[in-house]
Design an enzyme around this catalytic site. Sequence first.
Site, short mmCIF file in Angstrom:
data_model
loop_
_atom_site.label_atom_id
_atom_site.label_comp_id
_atom_site.label_asym_id
_atom_site.label_seq_id
_atom_site.Cartn_x
_atom_site.Cartn_y
_atom_site.Cartn_z
N SER A 21 46.65 45.00 50.13
CA SER A 21 48.10 45.03 50.18
C SER A 21 48.67 46.17 49.33
O SER A 21 48.18 46.44 48.23
CB SER A 21 48.64 43.69 49.66
OG SER A 21 50.04 43.72 49.65
N LYS A 45 52.10 45.63 52.82
CA LYS A 45 52.60 45.51 51.46
C LYS A 45 53.30 44.16 51.27
O LYS A 45 53.95 43.65 52.19
CB LYS A 45 53.59 46.64 51.16
CG LYS A 45 54.05 46.66 49.71
CD LYS A 45 54.86 47.91 49.39
CE LYS A 45 55.37 47.86 47.97
NZ LYS A 45 54.31 47.89 46.95
N CYS A 130 50.80 39.95 40.86
CA CYS A 130 51.33 41.30 40.66
C CYS A 130 51.73 41.46 39.19
O CYS A 130 52.54 40.70 38.68
CB CYS A 130 52.54 41.57 41.55
SG CYS A 130 53.23 43.21 41.23
N LYS A 164 45.77 35.21 46.18
CA LYS A 164 45.29 36.45 45.56
C LYS A 164 45.40 36.35 44.04
O LYS A 164 46.48 36.14 43.49
CB LYS A 164 46.07 37.66 46.06
CG LYS A 164 45.51 38.97 45.49
CD LYS A 164 45.92 40.17 46.28
CE LYS A 164 45.39 41.45 45.66
NZ LYS A 164 45.71 42.63 46.46
N THR A 192 45.21 44.18 40.37
CA THR A 192 44.96 45.23 39.39
C THR A 192 44.85 44.68 37.96
O THR A 192 45.35 43.60 37.65
CB THR A 192 46.09 46.26 39.41
OG1 THR A 192 47.33 45.57 39.21
CG2 THR A 192 46.13 46.99 40.73
N GLY A 242 38.81 45.81 44.88
CA GLY A 242 38.74 46.33 43.52
C GLY A 242 37.82 47.53 43.50
O GLY A 242 36.61 47.40 43.30
#
Lengths: 302, 256
Positions: A21, A45, A130, A164, A192, A242
């Site tokens: 995404s 996204k 996020c 996620k 991330t 990743g």
Amino acid sequence: MINLSIKIGKVTFKNPVTVASGTFDYIEQYYKASDVKKLGAIVPKTVTLSARKGNLSPRILETPSGMINAIGIENLGVDYFINEKMPKFSSLGVPIVASISAGSNKEFVALAKKLDKVKAIKAIELNLSCPNLRNKKLIAQDQKVTKEVVRAVKKVVQKPIIAKLSPNVTDISEIARAAEKGGADAISLINTLMATAIDIKTRKFILGNKSGGLSGPAIKPVALKMVYDVAQKVKIPIIAMGGIMTADDALEFIIAGASMVAVGTASFVDPNAPLDVLTGISAYMKKNKMKSIKQLIGSIEE
Amino acid sequence: MLKNQHYFKVVSNKKLTARLCHLVLSGKSFKAKIKPGQFIHLRVSSGLKPFFRRPFSVFRSKKSIEILYDVVGGGTKMLSEKTKGTMIDCIGPLGTSFCMPPKKVKKVVMVAGGVGIAPFLGLSDVFKEKKYELVLLYGGRNKDYMFNLKEFKTNGCRVYTSTDDGSVGVKGRVSKLFSKINGNPGEIFIYTCGPKPMMKSVQSFAQKEGICGQASLEEVMACGIGTCLGCSTKTKNGYKTVCKDGPVFKLDEVIF
């Protein structure tokens, strides 16, 4: 004939390769539709209920073997996504996994209900991780909250739900277990890693948002260990991402226990990376005389 | 997966000054016409260092693709070491291009800072055939940042230069040359490209005088095609991507 197909919930994906995404948008003037159609799935996204402007610039910076981003989920809201973007994605005939983010369970439910009605969307990914939204804590940093949001969404939608997860936790497998208990059909990891950089001349943070999330090959070894750990704890499929740049990277994740792999940051540098990964997985299976991708998933020798 | 990704051969790669270099790529397989203002996104290393591609304004594109670049860091240093015959992975042409000035315009002024001169040679090639009064205001830190303007003069540009240290032209910032932007404001059109503070001064001058124009922006880019939203810049109409909504914007639209 090699069988690359993967099932998540009741949905079958023709192969295990997707895009992460936030790294892919089907812009017709630039992409070859015939190539995009080869992907197993597309994850656009993340969308939110209302439009979000995103974070102050600079939003990205380059790091050794990767990048830090703090985009801040800039998007025009779910209705725009359904009405304006989805027709273009649908035209590809590739299963779409809609990624959503929200501030409350109620919002998650409202978003998921809307997307559940869209035919080309085959699954819904809950972005619980996020790092760029200035929340005190991520949903995916709390087992209970993770379980509750998954459960709330699962209750109202027909399509498979994917949670996620964030690597910014003490033990990601505990959070994965909570998502599974909440009824998730799959887990995707990792989002991330929280990161930042400072300009020594001005003594200011480089990013407008002060901090962001690290991605790219720099985080691959971290992601791989987490995927392996989660695979030991959950029974539902894992979608791994990743730092995947090549087919060899993707194969490591599959051997560690991932059913699907997502290519993200690599696409910015090498737009062909997702297809090269797909080709490379097939070639590896052929060389090793494997008939089904299932023979490869979690095949780590211990 | 992209329609416009190619591998181009380096035809030549020369150092022009202590800072500026000129790269020529063979564009034989290149079908798309590159318009002045558009850029190409080059992968300077097939390895991981530097990680991102590097965007460059196209300097000129006829039979080949030319770029002008400043060696600012590791990526551009690697690019400067590419020898003749090397293949380079290139995505492009990308982004928006300069528009033609409105009908009433008689005088076209290009304001460039340092390597910001890059998109203007192609633009002046277009104007060469047309009946505009062409003016180029060009500033840089010192002579190492100053490109030889012979071809601009051949294209009929009246050229005025400035450097911070006075090694070329007038001593001081390019804003010292703004007095050359004279005449009926409705008949003037400005194009600018260079450091943000310079373009900001161009913008405030143009606003004060009531002159319209366009600015070409630079940002760190990841994808270059409008998918990552990493290069977004603030405008009066919200955040816009420099790579896809730009790099060329209306001068009064940008919030510097």
